[in-house]
Design a protein around this motif. Structure first.
Motif, PDB file in Angstrom:
ATOM      1  N   ILE A 164       0.826  -1.206   0.000  1.00  0.00           N
ATOM      2  CA  ILE A 164       0.000   0.000   0.000  1.00  0.00           C
ATOM      3  C   ILE A 164       0.859   1.253   0.000  1.00  0.00           C
ATOM      4  N   ILE A 165       1.915   1.260   0.800  1.00  0.00           N
ATOM      5  CA  ILE A 165       2.826   2.413   0.818  1.00  0.00           C
ATOM      6  C   ILE A 165       3.467   2.598  -0.548  1.00  0.00           C
ATOM      7  N   HIS A 166       3.830   1.481  -1.180  1.00  0.00           N
ATOM      8  CA  HIS A 166       4.446   1.525  -2.512  1.00  0.00           C
ATOM      9  C   HIS A 166       3.495   2.169  -3.524  1.00  0.00           C
ATOM     10  N   VAL A 167       2.246   1.748  -3.530  1.00  0.00           N
ATOM     11  CA  VAL A 167       1.300   2.261  -4.527  1.00  0.00           C
ATOM     12  C   VAL A 167       0.877   3.694  -4.197  1.00  0.00           C
ATOM     13  N   GLU A 168       0.879   4.070  -2.929  1.00  0.00           N
ATOM     14  CA  GLU A 168       0.609   5.469  -2.567  1.00  0.00           C
ATOM     15  C   GLU A 168       1.655   6.396  -3.177  1.00  0.00           C
ATOM     16  N   LYS A 169       2.913   5.950  -3.140  1.00  0.00           N
ATOM     17  CA  LYS A 169       3.976   6.746  -3.761  1.00  0.00           C
ATOM     18  C   LYS A 169       3.752   6.873  -5.266  1.00  0.00           C
ATOM     19  N   ALA A 170       3.307   5.788  -5.908  1.00  0.00           N
ATOM     20  CA  ALA A 170       3.041   5.814  -7.353  1.00  0.00           C
ATOM     21  C   ALA A 170       1.916   6.801  -7.672  1.00  0.00           C
ATOM     22  N   ILE A 171       0.874   6.841  -6.837  1.00  0.00           N
ATOM     23  CA  ILE A 171      -0.239   7.770  -7.053  1.00  0.00           C
ATOM     24  C   ILE A 171       0.220   9.214  -6.864  1.00  0.00           C
ATOM     25  N   ALA A 172       1.092   9.435  -5.873  1.00  0.00           N
ATOM     26  CA  ALA A 172       1.650  10.783  -5.674  1.00  0.00           C
ATOM     27  C   ALA A 172       2.454  11.208  -6.903  1.00  0.00           C
ATOM     28  N   ASP A 173       3.223  10.279  -7.480  1.00  0.00           N
ATOM     29  CA  ASP A 173       3.984  10.583  -8.695  1.00  0.00           C
ATOM     30  C   ASP A 173       3.050  10.916  -9.853  1.00  0.00           C
ATOM     31  N   MET A 174       1.955  10.157  -9.979  1.00  0.00           N
ATOM     32  CA  MET A 174       0.988  10.410 -11.050  1.00  0.00           C
ATOM     33  C   MET A 174       0.360  11.799 -10.883  1.00  0.00           C
ATOM     34  N   THR A 175       0.067  12.177  -9.648  1.00  0.00           N
ATOM     35  CA  THR A 175      -0.479  13.505  -9.368  1.00  0.00           C
ATOM     36  C   THR A 175       0.497  14.597  -9.797  1.00  0.00           C
ATOM     37  N   ASP A 176       1.788  14.385  -9.538  1.00  0.00           N
ATOM     38  CA  ASP A 176       2.815  15.356  -9.944  1.00  0.00           C
ATOM     39  C   ASP A 176       2.857  15.515 -11.464  1.00  0.00           C
ATOM     40  N   VAL A 177       2.763  14.401 -12.184  1.00  0.00           N
ATOM     41  CA  VAL A 177       2.808  14.446 -13.649  1.00  0.00           C
ATOM     42  C   VAL A 177       1.605  15.217 -14.190  1.00  0.00           C
ATOM     43  N   VAL A 178       0.413  14.945 -13.650  1.00  0.00           N
ATOM     44  CA  VAL A 178      -0.800  15.638 -14.103  1.00  0.00           C
ATOM     45  C   VAL A 178      -0.726  17.129 -13.765  1.00  0.00           C
ATOM     46  N   THR A 179      -0.218  17.454 -12.574  1.00  0.00           N
ATOM     47  CA  THR A 179      -0.064  18.858 -12.180  1.00  0.00           C
ATOM     48  C   THR A 179       0.872  19.592 -13.139  1.00  0.00           C
ATOM     49  N   ASP A 180       1.949  18.934 -13.525  1.00  0.00           N
ATOM     50  CA  ASP A 180       2.890  19.529 -14.484  1.00  0.00           C
ATOM     51  C   ASP A 180       2.215  19.752 -15.847  1.00  0.00           C
ATOM     52  N   MET A 181       1.360  18.818 -16.267  1.00  0.00           N
ATOM     53  CA  MET A 181       0.611  19.001 -17.513  1.00  0.00           C
ATOM     54  C   MET A 181      -0.291  20.234 -17.425  1.00  0.00           C
ATOM     55  N   PHE A 182      -0.967  20.387 -16.290  1.00  0.00           N
ATOM     56  CA  PHE A 182      -1.880  21.522 -16.130  1.00  0.00           C
ATOM     57  C   PHE A 182      -1.130  22.852 -16.220  1.00  0.00           C
TER      58      PHE A 182
ATOM     59  N   ASN B 266      -8.506  10.839 -16.087  1.00  0.00           N
ATOM     60  CA  ASN B 266      -9.472  11.726 -16.746  1.00  0.00           C
ATOM     61  C   ASN B 266      -8.975  13.170 -16.741  1.00  0.00           C
ATOM     62  N   MET B 267      -8.324  13.539 -15.640  1.00  0.00           N
ATOM     63  CA  MET B 267      -7.770  14.889 -15.534  1.00  0.00           C
ATOM     64  C   MET B 267      -6.689  15.127 -16.583  1.00  0.00           C
ATOM     65  N   SER B 268      -5.846  14.118 -16.781  1.00  0.00           N
ATOM     66  CA  SER B 268      -4.783  14.254 -17.796  1.00  0.00           C
ATOM     67  C   SER B 268      -5.382  14.367 -19.192  1.00  0.00           C
ATOM     68  N   ASP B 269      -6.490  13.654 -19.441  1.00  0.00           N
ATOM     69  CA  ASP B 269      -7.180  13.779 -20.730  1.00  0.00           C
ATOM     70  C   ASP B 269      -7.658  15.216 -20.948  1.00  0.00           C
ATOM     71  N   SER B 270      -8.214  15.813 -19.892  1.00  0.00           N
ATOM     72  CA  SER B 270      -8.704  17.192 -20.007  1.00  0.00           C
ATOM     73  C   SER B 270      -7.549  18.171 -20.213  1.00  0.00           C
ATOM     74  N   CYS B 271      -6.446  17.945 -19.482  1.00  0.00           N
ATOM     75  CA  CYS B 271      -5.263  18.807 -19.657  1.00  0.00           C
ATOM     76  C   CYS B 271      -4.738  18.718 -21.087  1.00  0.00           C
ATOM     77  N   PHE B 272      -4.600  17.499 -21.559  1.00  0.00           N
ATOM     78  CA  PHE B 272      -4.089  17.287 -22.915  1.00  0.00           C
ATOM     79  C   PHE B 272      -5.051  17.875 -23.945  1.00  0.00           C
ATOM     80  N   GLY B 273      -6.364  17.664 -23.739  1.00  0.00           N
ATOM     81  CA  GLY B 273      -7.347  18.219 -24.670  1.00  0.00           C
ATOM     82  C   GLY B 273      -7.282  19.730 -24.724  1.00  0.00           C
ATOM     83  N   THR B 274      -7.111  20.379 -23.560  1.00  0.00           N
ATOM     84  CA  THR B 274      -7.012  21.842 -23.514  1.00  0.00           C
ATOM     85  C   THR B 274      -5.761  22.330 -24.236  1.00  0.00           C
ATOM     86  N   ILE B 275      -4.659  21.652 -24.026  1.00  0.00           N
ATOM     87  CA  ILE B 275      -3.401  22.030 -24.685  1.00  0.00           C
ATOM     88  C   ILE B 275      -3.529  21.877 -26.197  1.00  0.00           C
TER      89      ILE B 275
END
Length: 550
Positions: A346-364, A432-441
């Motif tokens: 669980i700790i391992h996958v929490e870190k992966a989700i945090a990384d995914m959040t960082d990538v999406v934030t950078d896209m935004f 879904n958020m990354s799709d919206s970011c990419f669509g906006t770009i």
């Protein structure tokens, strides 16, 4: 039958011993393991604190293998640096000696079986009568394991006698050949058992019953330290370069310490005898436990100051991973060999989700750049890059979801199951958020390619709208693996309401421009951008609700 029955009794007693150790370890980990493992995952860079943390955690969960596997997993997930892992690994090696002390101090001072059966019974009724309270249920399991450990030890004590298995142990000498054979036996059997603690109990029992000499027991104990590295080696397969280095440091610690002890074998044994109360007349079980502790402590004293050199040496032996950032994402679910821990996964996958959040934030963040700098340079710099990033997020979505589905197949508590289910929903929303970011770009890029014109004030109206959504995204980024309080959820609801109100105003202004004769294509694209950005706010609020429920 004189040969077969002792071997059958040996296998049965060993089963009791090892299952008792597992039950005891699992009971402790289930009651306090989550906190212990999370303490490991946020360890500081101070080598002394790291060492003490590794020592205490291992003493509590009764397994250096479990601690080391956790460390390798956390390094692989990026939760712990290679430098931070060294002290924890060293501390774990000292902490594992506690089992030898338990066996030597309590295993032969009274009738073990008379003690073990009441303890097991007490633990069982504690587990059954208070099963609705997880803490007591897990404590009951730990007590049952304690009783089974001593029941197995009693069986070993009965079977490891010259009359029963004396024919198996003809190597009683203290010469080079006897020491070498004993050393190799220690490596092989410990690797097969996946437990140096279990093998230590066997060695202590054999020595106490006079089956093996003090020198041979010492050689076997030293060999077991190398055999115990098998779990870390298995955990490192398919992991990152730093995770492999952490496993290698664990191996080097045991190998270097063992080599030094073997080179100075006689002086080392004399030192152990000197430190043991009673010296030459001391109880051999206590002496072996003392040897285990002295060996680990001296190895730590010698190697801890060389921490930086060990790290550099492993970097030379194991090359860095190829740079695959934003190309291929992998999150492999690996069953931790013999030490499977739900919390570690669980700790391992929490870190992966945090990384995914960082990538999406950078896209935004690229959306604001596009709105303020609508030129060909934006297309050249970000069009292909954002396409690769969107593909990378899709891979993260697939890999993390697959990992979480594997987690659901483990024996989860209700709380853990709800948490895993919430994480699956959060990963969906991030994708879904990354799709919206990419669509906006892409809409911004299209407006540049089509040479669409917008009034400066119209584009400037977008900036506070984008900033409000950015605040919501930062709120999610900060709280991504936390449980939201009602107050924080209310703040999320206020941000969502603010974004909705802003969207309505922007769309109303765009419609008025259309009615006034503005370019239809430009205004429709503008409305699409407003809608896509608003969807990101919707995703943020959905994640907020999941963080409350999870």
């Amino acid at each position: 039958m004189n040969v077969i029955m002792p071997i059958v009794e040996l296998i049965g007693s060993l089963g009791f011993l090892m299952y008792g150790m597992k039950l005891m370890s699992d009971g402790v980990q289930n009651s306090a393991g989550d906190k212990l493992q999370r303490a490991l995952s946020v360890i500081t860079g101070n080598r002394i604190i790291a060492l003490l943390t590794g020592l205490i955690v291992t003493m509590i969960i009764q397994s250096s293998g479990a601690t080391t596997v956790m460390v390798v997993t956390f390094v692989n997930a990026g939760l712990m640096s290679l430098v931070q892992s060294v002290g924890v690994i060293f501390g774990a090696n000292i902490g594992t000696t506690i089992t030898a002390w338990i066996v030597s101090l309590f295993g032969f001072s009274f009738s073990i079986s008379a003690f073990a059966i009441p303890v097991f019974g007490f633990g069982y009724f504690l587990k059954i009568l208070l099963r609705k309270k997880n803490v007591y249920k897990n404590l009951g399991e730990a007590i049952m394991g304690f009783g089974m450990l001593f029941l197995g030890l009693s069986g070993l004590s009965d079977v490891f006698t010259p009359e029963q298995l004396g024919w198996l142990f003809k190597i009683q000498g203290s010469g080079f050949l006897a020491i070498s054979v004993g050393f190799l036996i220690g490596i092989v059997i410990t690797a097969l058992l996946h437990s140096s603690s279990a093998f230590s109990a066997i060695v202590i029992t054999m020595a106490y019953n006079g089956l093996i000499s003090w020198e041979l027991a010492a050689a076997m104990t030293l060999g077991s330290n190398i055999g115990s590295t098998i779990d870390a080696i298995l955990a490192a397969f398919g992991s990152s370069a730093d995770a492999k280095r952490a496993a290698l440091i664990h191996v080097l610690f045991n190998v270097i310490g063992t080599v030094i002890a073997l080179l100075f074998f006689r002086p080392f044994l004399n030192l152990v005898v000197l430190l043991t109360p009673g010296h030459e007349n001391s109880n051999i079980a206590i002496r072996i436990a003392m040897l285990h502790t002295v060996f680990k402590t001296l190895s730590t004293i010698i190697l801890l100051p060389l921490q930086s050199l060990l790290v550099k040496f492993t970097r030379v032996l194991i090359k860095d991973d190829p740079d695959d950032i934003n190309k291929v994402y992998k999150l492999e679910f690996t069953s931790l060999p013999g030490k499977d821990s739900i919390t570690t996964h669980i700790i391992h996958v929490e870190k992966a989700i945090a990384d995914m959040t960082d990538v999406v934030t950078d896209m935004f963040d690229k959306i604001q750049i596009g709105v303020t700098k609508r030129n060909q340079d934006f297309i050249d710099k970000y069009h292909e890059k954002m396409s690769d990033t969107e593909n990378y997020v899709d891979q993260m979505h697939e890999q993390i979801t697959h990992y979480l589905i594997n987690c659901e197949r483990l024996q989860l508590t209700d709380v853990q199951f709800n948490h895993v289910s919430s994480m699956i929903q959060i990963v969906d929303e991030l994708e879904n958020m990354s799709d919206s970011c990419f669509g906006t770009i892409m809409l911004i890029c299209r407006s540049i390619e089509k040479k669409m014109t917008f009034k400066t004030e119209d584009m400037e109206r977008l900036l506070p709208y984008i900033e409000l959504v950015r605040q919501f995204l930062q709120f999610i980024r900060i709280n991504i693996n936390k449980t939201l309080t009602p107050e924080k959820l209310e703040l999320a609801r206020e941000l969502e309401d603010g974004i909705d109100a802003f969207r309505k105003d922007l769309k109303k202004v765009a419609r008025k421009r259309l009615e006034g004769g503005a370019d239809v294509k430009s205004e429709l694209l503008y409305i699409d951008m407003v809608r896509a950005i608003e969807h990101i706010g919707d995703n943020c609020f959905s994640i907020s609700e999941s963080l409350v429920n999870g």
